[in-house]
Design a protein around this motif. Structure first.
Motif, PDB file in Angstrom:
ATOM      1  N   ILE A   1      64.121  46.392  38.431  1.00  0.00           N
ATOM      2  CA  ILE A   1      64.976  47.545  38.732  1.00  0.00           C
ATOM      3  C   ILE A   1      66.443  47.173  38.544  1.00  0.00           C
ATOM      4  O   ILE A   1      67.210  47.905  37.926  1.00  0.00           O
ATOM      5  N   ALA A   2      66.833  46.017  39.055  1.00  0.00           N
ATOM      6  CA  ALA A   2      68.220  45.557  38.919  1.00  0.00           C
ATOM      7  C   ALA A   2      68.596  45.370  37.463  1.00  0.00           C
ATOM      8  O   ALA A   2      69.713  45.704  37.050  1.00  0.00           O
TER       9      ALA A   2
ATOM     10  N   HIS B   1      67.418  46.999  34.817  1.00  0.00           N
ATOM     11  CA  HIS B   1      67.587  48.305  34.166  1.00  0.00           C
ATOM     12  C   HIS B   1      68.786  49.082  34.708  1.00  0.00           C
ATOM     13  O   HIS B   1      69.341  49.918  33.989  1.00  0.00           O
ATOM     14  N   GLU B   2      69.180  48.806  35.937  1.00  0.00           N
ATOM     15  CA  GLU B   2      70.346  49.476  36.517  1.00  0.00           C
ATOM     16  C   GLU B   2      71.648  48.753  36.182  1.00  0.00           C
ATOM     17  O   GLU B   2      72.712  49.349  36.223  1.00  0.00           O
TER      18      GLU B   2
ATOM     19  N   ASP C   1      74.365  41.788  37.442  1.00  0.00           N
ATOM     20  CA  ASP C   1      74.366  43.117  38.037  1.00  0.00           C
ATOM     21  C   ASP C   1      75.651  43.855  37.651  1.00  0.00           C
ATOM     22  O   ASP C   1      76.458  43.347  36.867  1.00  0.00           O
TER      23      ASP C   1
END
Length: 160
Positions: A38-39, A41-42, A69
């Motif tokens: 998730i991190a 793709h974000e 990030d």
């Protein structure tokens, strides 16, 4: 094997695989928490991939993939423990596990001069548009050498 099952059950969406030789000896294991996917793709779609030798009685390597990030801080995307050398078979397996786990759109991959990584990236991600940045770091003193370009500048340049 029990750890892999327990981790996967406790962390839905995570990827945890374990392989053994025919005689039952350990071959390799892979661990990627769902939060890391998730991190990835974000955040920024950059990976830093490297291997480290284990200094014990076993001939093993730790393969790690890290990401950045939105604040430019690094985090671990996935780790693997492989028996033997950092060879094409182990590195391709690691990259395929990343791909199967959802890391399918890296903009670029940073690494050292590992020849196994260079050939494996093009084999696992053949149609993706990416750059492989190779940085050779020689440690002369206790202070880390400066990067040629700050990582946030690379991201601004890549997205511009």
């Amino acid at each position: 094997m029990v750890f892999a099952q327990a981790f996967a059950e406790a962390n839905p969406g995570s990827r945890c695989t374990f392989e053994a030789e025919e005689n039952g000896r350990f071959r390799r294991a892979f661990l990627m928490p769902a939060a890391s996917v998730i991190a990835f793709h974000e955040g920024r779609k950059a990976l830093v991939v490297d291997a480290a030798h284990m200094r014990n009685g076993y001939a093993m390597r730790v393969l790690n993939a890290a990401g950045y990030d939105a604040r430019g801080q690094m985090y671990v995307v996935a780790s693997a423990l492989v028996s033997g050398e950092e060879n094409n078979d182990n590195v391709r397996w690691f990259l395929r596990e990343l791909l199967c786990g959802g890391i399918n759109t890296p903009s670029f991959i940073m690494s050292d001069r590992g020849s196994a990584l260079l050939s494996s990236v093009t084999a696992v991600y053949p149609s993706k548009c990416m750059f492989i940045i190779i940085i050779t770091i020689k440690i002369i003193s206790s202070a880390p050498p400066p990067l040629p370009v700050h990582p946030q500048q690379m991201f601004r340049t890549a997205s511009a």
